[in-house]
Design a protein around this motif. Structure first.
Motif, PDB file in Angstrom:
ATOM      1  N   THR A 102     -41.918  29.103-109.006  1.00 10.04           N
ATOM      2  CA  THR A 102     -42.107  30.474-109.454  1.00 10.04           C
ATOM      3  C   THR A 102     -42.007  30.544-110.979  1.00 10.04           C
ATOM      4  O   THR A 102     -41.428  29.672-111.621  1.00 10.04           O
ATOM      5  N   ASN A 103     -42.603  31.585-111.531  1.00  6.73           N
ATOM      6  CA  ASN A 103     -42.546  31.804-112.981  1.00  6.73           C
ATOM      7  C   ASN A 103     -43.077  30.610-113.783  1.00  6.73           C
ATOM      8  O   ASN A 103     -42.573  30.301-114.862  1.00  6.73           O
ATOM      9  N   SER A 122     -42.308  28.506-101.102  1.00  5.79           N
ATOM     10  CA  SER A 122     -42.861  29.720-101.694  1.00  5.79           C
ATOM     11  C   SER A 122     -43.356  29.376-103.093  1.00  5.79           C
ATOM     12  O   SER A 122     -42.576  29.026-103.966  1.00  5.79           O
ATOM     13  N   LYS A 131     -45.313  30.797-106.178  1.00  7.83           N
ATOM     14  CA  LYS A 131     -45.855  31.952-106.882  1.00  7.83           C
ATOM     15  C   LYS A 131     -46.201  31.526-108.301  1.00  7.83           C
ATOM     16  O   LYS A 131     -45.462  31.744-109.240  1.00  7.83           O
ATOM     17  N   SER A 132     -47.351  30.877-108.419  1.00  8.77           N
ATOM     18  CA  SER A 132     -47.765  30.348-109.708  1.00  8.77           C
ATOM     19  C   SER A 132     -49.269  30.175-109.714  1.00  8.77           C
ATOM     20  O   SER A 132     -49.888  29.957-108.669  1.00  8.77           O
ATOM     21  N   SER A 133     -49.848  30.243-110.903  1.00 12.44           N
ATOM     22  CA  SER A 133     -51.257  29.897-111.029  1.00 12.44           C
ATOM     23  C   SER A 133     -51.403  28.409-110.763  1.00 12.44           C
ATOM     24  O   SER A 133     -50.531  27.617-111.118  1.00 12.44           O
ATOM     25  N   THR A 182     -50.921  33.249 -97.502  1.00 17.53           N
ATOM     26  CA  THR A 182     -50.912  33.784 -98.862  1.00 17.53           C
ATOM     27  C   THR A 182     -50.706  35.287 -98.803  1.00 17.53           C
ATOM     28  O   THR A 182     -51.464  36.004 -98.145  1.00 17.53           O
ATOM     29  N   ASN A 232     -49.769  38.550-101.422  1.00 16.71           N
ATOM     30  CA  ASN A 232     -49.556  39.032-102.790  1.00 16.71           C
ATOM     31  C   ASN A 232     -49.544  37.888-103.802  1.00 16.71           C
ATOM     32  O   ASN A 232     -48.657  37.795-104.655  1.00 16.71           O
ATOM     33  N   ASP A 233     -50.517  37.005-103.669  1.00 10.27           N
ATOM     34  CA  ASP A 233     -50.684  35.854-104.573  1.00 10.27           C
ATOM     35  C   ASP A 233     -49.552  34.838-104.456  1.00 10.27           C
ATOM     36  O   ASP A 233     -49.367  34.002-105.349  1.00 10.27           O
ATOM     37  N   VAL A 234     -48.790  34.886-103.389  1.00  8.89           N
ATOM     38  CA  VAL A 234     -47.734  33.908-103.148  1.00  8.89           C
ATOM     39  C   VAL A 234     -48.152  33.030-101.967  1.00  8.89           C
ATOM     40  O   VAL A 234     -48.420  33.531-100.874  1.00  8.89           O
ATOM     41  N   THR A 235     -48.232  31.724-102.199  1.00 11.23           N
ATOM     42  CA  THR A 235     -48.545  30.782-101.130  1.00 11.23           C
ATOM     43  C   THR A 235     -47.249  30.338-100.471  1.00 11.23           C
ATOM     44  O   THR A 235     -46.331  29.879-101.147  1.00 11.23           O
ATOM     45  N   LYS A 236     -47.191  30.474 -99.150  1.00 10.65           N
ATOM     46  CA  LYS A 236     -45.963  30.152 -98.430  1.00 10.65           C
ATOM     47  C   LYS A 236     -46.246  29.185 -97.293  1.00 10.65           C
ATOM     48  O   LYS A 236     -47.333  29.150 -96.731  1.00 10.65           O
TER      49      LYS A 236
END
Length: 248
Positions: A145-146, A178, A180-182, A211, A213-217
């Motif tokens: 993330t981030n 989880s 959450k990154s480009s 996926t 909200n743009d988060v791959t899990k």
């Protein structure tokens, strides 16, 4: 004499190239992965930290948060990194950039592998996430993330692990990862085919990549399988209701 000298040199060379198993001691008290004083080999420090393609790094239970950053250490070419229950390995690049060169991460229950950075972090090879045997309540997790730039480079991450379902009931979900990154250089490939589910024939479980909200899990979903008798009664009840309506 020449042959003996050659043999000795070969033996020395082989000894120096042997893989080392580094065990986290945390003796330096700073939580820095790249501080040699935080590691022991065969019970004592050897002036190094894990940094070879054949090295194994073992972080025990409840070791707190251990931070790797290229400003502090070289985190490449490590064969295996084990993260014990209750411990967290935070991989961050600080103000620089860094690459992950690890073959296998072993993430025990309640342990976390975290990728977090305001700069670029890259995957330089395929690697494996091994969660061992875990339960719905106690399982490891991989969190990215981030990350301003996550250079996944089209690498494949293979998930291994066995969900012990003996105490499961009802339905629910388990989140193993989880991200959450480009994702730069090609989308990351997640291979979930090696996740297994054992111990409860009354529970049906599936692993999938989703996926939101743009988060791959990576999520395991489970639910109870209806009892045959219950299913039969339901069908009989539905049949009776249809017959009643037809008569009316």
């Amino acid at each position: 004499m020449k042959l003996s000298t050659f043999c000795i040199l070969c033996c020395l060379s082989t000894g120096l190239s042997q893989a080392a198993v580094y065990v986290w001691s945390g003796a330096a008290g700073n939580g820095i992965y790249g501080d040699a004083n935080n590691w022991t080999v065969n019970g004592t420090p050897n002036g190094y930290f894990p940094q070879s393609s054949r090295d194994e790094a073992i972080i025990g239970e409840n070791a707190g948060t251990i931070t790797w950053s290229p400003a502090q250490s070289y985190f490449g070419e490590t064969s295996i990194v084990g993260i014990g229950s209750g411990s967290t390995l935070l991989c961050t690049t600080g103000t620089g950039t860094g690459d992950i060169n690890v073959d296998l991460f072993k993430v025990e229950e309640n342990a976390q592998l975290v990728f977090e950075s305001s700069n670029a972090l890259g995957l330089q090879r395929d690697f494996t996430m091994d969660f061992g045997v875990f339960t719905a309540e106690e399982h490891g997790s991989w969190i990215a993330t981030n990350l301003a730039n996550f250079w996944t480079n089209g690498r494949t991450v293979t998930f291994f692990g066995t969900l012990d379902m003996r105490k499961l009931s009802g339905s629910g979900t388990i989140e193993l990862a989880s991200l959450k990154s480009s994702q730069e250089g090609g989308n990351i490939n997640l291979d979930l085919s090696n996740l297994q589910f054992v111990g409860n024939k009354k529970i049906q479980a599936t692993a999938e990549q989703v996926t939101e909200n743009d988060v791959t899990k990576v999520v395991i979903s489970y639910e109870m399988i209806p009892e045959p008798a219950t299913a039969t009664l339901s069908l009989l009840g539905l049949g009776g209701l249809l017959l009643r309506r037809k008569r009316q």
